[in-house]
Design a protein around this motif. Structure first.
Motif, mmCIF file in Angstrom:
data_model
loop_
_atom_site.group_PDB
_atom_site.id
_atom_site.type_symbol
_atom_site.label_atom_id
_atom_site.label_comp_id
_atom_site.label_asym_id
_atom_site.label_seq_id
_atom_site.Cartn_x
_atom_site.Cartn_y
_atom_site.Cartn_z
ATOM 1 N N ARG A 61 1.578 -24.506 54.355
ATOM 2 C CA ARG A 61 0.693 -25.163 55.326
ATOM 3 C C ARG A 61 0.947 -24.493 56.676
ATOM 4 N N ASP A 62 -0.119 -24.024 57.309
ATOM 5 C CA ASP A 62 0.041 -23.226 58.527
ATOM 6 C C ASP A 62 -1.004 -23.632 59.559
ATOM 7 N N VAL A 63 -0.632 -23.559 60.816
ATOM 8 C CA VAL A 63 -1.575 -23.756 61.917
ATOM 9 C C VAL A 63 -1.912 -22.373 62.470
ATOM 10 N N VAL A 64 -3.168 -22.000 62.357
ATOM 11 C CA VAL A 64 -3.614 -20.653 62.749
ATOM 12 C C VAL A 64 -4.454 -20.744 64.025
ATOM 13 N N GLU A 65 -4.061 -19.974 65.013
ATOM 14 C CA GLU A 65 -4.846 -19.867 66.250
ATOM 15 C C GLU A 65 -5.511 -18.496 66.255
ATOM 16 N N GLN A 66 -6.838 -18.489 66.286
ATOM 17 C CA GLN A 66 -7.590 -17.243 66.217
ATOM 18 C C GLN A 66 -8.432 -17.073 67.482
ATOM 19 N N GLU A 67 -8.449 -15.853 68.033
ATOM 20 C CA GLU A 67 -9.207 -15.586 69.253
ATOM 21 C C GLU A 67 -9.889 -14.229 69.137
ATOM 22 N N LEU A 68 -11.174 -14.186 69.488
ATOM 23 C CA LEU A 68 -11.915 -12.926 69.548
ATOM 24 C C LEU A 68 -12.007 -12.505 71.022
ATOM 25 N N VAL A 69 -11.447 -11.358 71.344
ATOM 26 C CA VAL A 69 -11.377 -10.904 72.746
ATOM 27 C C VAL A 69 -12.671 -10.180 73.129
ATOM 28 N N ILE A 81 -6.066 -25.611 60.559
ATOM 29 C CA ILE A 81 -4.935 -26.051 59.735
ATOM 30 C C ILE A 81 -5.217 -25.547 58.318
ATOM 31 N N VAL A 82 -4.397 -24.606 57.898
ATOM 32 C CA VAL A 82 -4.656 -23.901 56.632
ATOM 33 C C VAL A 82 -3.596 -24.244 55.605
ATOM 34 N N GLN A 83 -4.060 -24.556 54.394
ATOM 35 C CA GLN A 83 -3.143 -24.769 53.268
ATOM 36 C C GLN A 83 -3.450 -23.750 52.184
ATOM 37 N N GLY A 84 -2.412 -23.251 51.556
ATOM 38 C CA GLY A 84 -2.605 -22.257 50.505
ATOM 39 C C GLY A 84 -1.433 -22.227 49.553
ATOM 40 N N GLU A 85 -1.510 -21.348 48.577
ATOM 41 C CA GLU A 85 -0.441 -21.251 47.585
ATOM 42 C C GLU A 85 -0.260 -19.817 47.128
ATOM 43 N N ALA A 86 0.944 -19.534 46.642
ATOM 44 C CA ALA A 86 1.267 -18.241 46.027
ATOM 45 C C ALA A 86 1.930 -18.540 44.691
ATOM 46 N N PRO A 112 8.782 -7.482 31.674
ATOM 47 C CA PRO A 112 8.147 -6.807 32.812
ATOM 48 C C PRO A 112 8.641 -7.432 34.120
ATOM 49 N N ASP A 113 8.496 -6.699 35.190
ATOM 50 C CA ASP A 113 8.938 -7.207 36.489
ATOM 51 C C ASP A 113 8.139 -8.446 36.887
ATOM 52 N N PRO A 114 8.775 -9.390 37.562
ATOM 53 C CA PRO A 114 8.034 -10.532 38.100
ATOM 54 C C PRO A 114 6.947 -10.044 39.055
ATOM 55 N N GLU A 115 5.828 -10.743 39.060
ATOM 56 C CA GLU A 115 4.702 -10.370 39.912
ATOM 57 C C GLU A 115 4.310 -11.531 40.828
ATOM 58 N N LEU A 116 3.800 -11.177 41.998
ATOM 59 C CA LEU A 116 3.078 -12.156 42.796
ATOM 60 C C LEU A 116 1.644 -12.079 42.288
ATOM 61 N N CYS A 117 1.344 -12.899 41.290
ATOM 62 C CA CYS A 117 0.081 -12.699 40.570
ATOM 63 C C CYS A 117 -1.120 -13.262 41.314
ATOM 64 N N SER A 118 -0.898 -14.165 42.263
ATOM 65 C CA SER A 118 -2.015 -14.624 43.077
ATOM 66 C C SER A 118 -1.517 -15.260 44.370
ATOM 67 N N TYR A 119 -2.338 -15.165 45.402
ATOM 68 C CA TYR A 119 -2.094 -15.870 46.660
ATOM 69 C C TYR A 119 -3.467 -16.160 47.264
ATOM 70 N N LYS A 120 -3.667 -17.403 47.688
ATOM 71 C CA LYS A 120 -5.009 -17.783 48.113
ATOM 72 C C LYS A 120 -4.964 -18.956 49.085
ATOM 73 N N ILE A 121 -6.084 -19.126 49.804
ATOM 74 C CA ILE A 121 -6.286 -20.271 50.679
ATOM 75 C C ILE A 121 -6.892 -21.412 49.856
ATOM 76 N N ASP A 122 -6.376 -22.594 50.046
ATOM 77 C CA ASP A 122 -6.967 -23.782 49.441
ATOM 78 C C ASP A 122 -7.967 -24.361 50.454
ATOM 79 N N HIS A 123 -9.220 -23.945 50.330
ATOM 80 C CA HIS A 123 -10.221 -24.318 51.332
ATOM 81 C C HIS A 123 -10.510 -25.821 51.339
ATOM 82 N N SER A 124 -10.313 -26.475 50.212
ATOM 83 C CA SER A 124 -10.597 -27.917 50.153
ATOM 84 C C SER A 124 -9.596 -28.723 50.982
ATOM 85 N N ASN A 125 -8.413 -28.159 51.210
ATOM 86 C CA ASN A 125 -7.387 -28.846 52.001
ATOM 87 C C ASN A 125 -7.118 -28.158 53.334
ATOM 88 N N SER A 126 -8.008 -27.259 53.724
ATOM 89 C CA SER A 126 -7.901 -26.576 55.022
ATOM 90 C C SER A 126 -9.050 -27.057 55.906
#
Length: 200
Positions: A61-69, A81-86, A112-126
């Motif tokens: 869970r992250d608070v993201v501040e975004q600005e276009l200059v 307020i962004v929620q996601g999972e890996a 086989p080596d462990p993988e980070l097989c997915s990482y994504k934003i959970d838009h329903s909870n963001s």
């Protein structure tokens, strides 16, 4: 008299030798099984059927501040307020017959080596917390914020040891499963070459 004595001794020796030889060869069987060797195709098949085994799930869970200059107009800003999972996993379909070996009562499996097989934003909870001067730029502002947040999820998951946790969980989940299938003690080994796959 001496001749009979020699004959008796000879007969006794023959009897003793015959008994000795009989004891040696009575259990001899030309078709006897000396050892049993088993190939573990069943183990390989079962692991292949499992496919990508998800073993670790990190939620963020992250608070993201975004600005276009801009040069002249006020800069569009947004706070999200962004929620996601890996998810950490092991791709068992990559296992080959040569990755499985048996030594006495132990089954050695090279995973086989462990993988980070997915990482994504959970838009329903963001959600968007606040915006300033967004107007016509709101969509590009949101897209850029979510893209950066998704990249941060990947980075954070790796830094927090999701691959190592995946290995630990494999010992807790996969090892007992393989021991139950094979009837042997199982040792899991790895070749560490981290791979990443972004979830679309």
């Amino acid at each position: 008299m001496v001749k009979r004595y020699i004959q008796a001794i000879t007969i006794l020796v023959i009897i003793i030798v015959s008994i000795f030889l009989w004891e040696k060869i009575k259990d001899f069987n030309l078709f006897a099984i000396k050892d049993i060797k088993t190939t573990h195709n069943m183990v390989l098949k079962e692991m292949t059927l499992l496919g990508k085994l998800e073993l670790a799930n990190f939620t963020f869970r992250d608070v993201v501040e975004q600005e276009l200059v801009r040069d002249y107009l006020p800069n569009p800003k947004a706070i999200l307020i962004v929620q996601g999972e890996a998810i950490g996993c092991i791709d068992l379909t990559k296992i080959k017959p040569e990755d499985i070996a048996t030594k006495d009562d132990t089954l050695i499996v090279h995973l086989p080596d462990p993988e980070l097989c997915s990482y994504k934003i959970d838009h329903s909870n963001s959600k968007i917390y606040d915006t300033e001067y967004a107007f016509m730029n709101e969509q590009s502002l949101m897209n850029e914020a979510y893209t950066r947040a998704e990249g941060k999820i990947k980075q954070s998951a790796l830094e927090m040891g999701i691959l190592e946790q995946t290995k630990k969980n494999a010992n807790l989940v996969l090892k007992p499963l393989l021991e139950n299938i094979s009837g042997k003690k199982v040792v899991l080994q790895y070749r560490m070459k981290t791979t990443l796959q972004r979830l679309k």
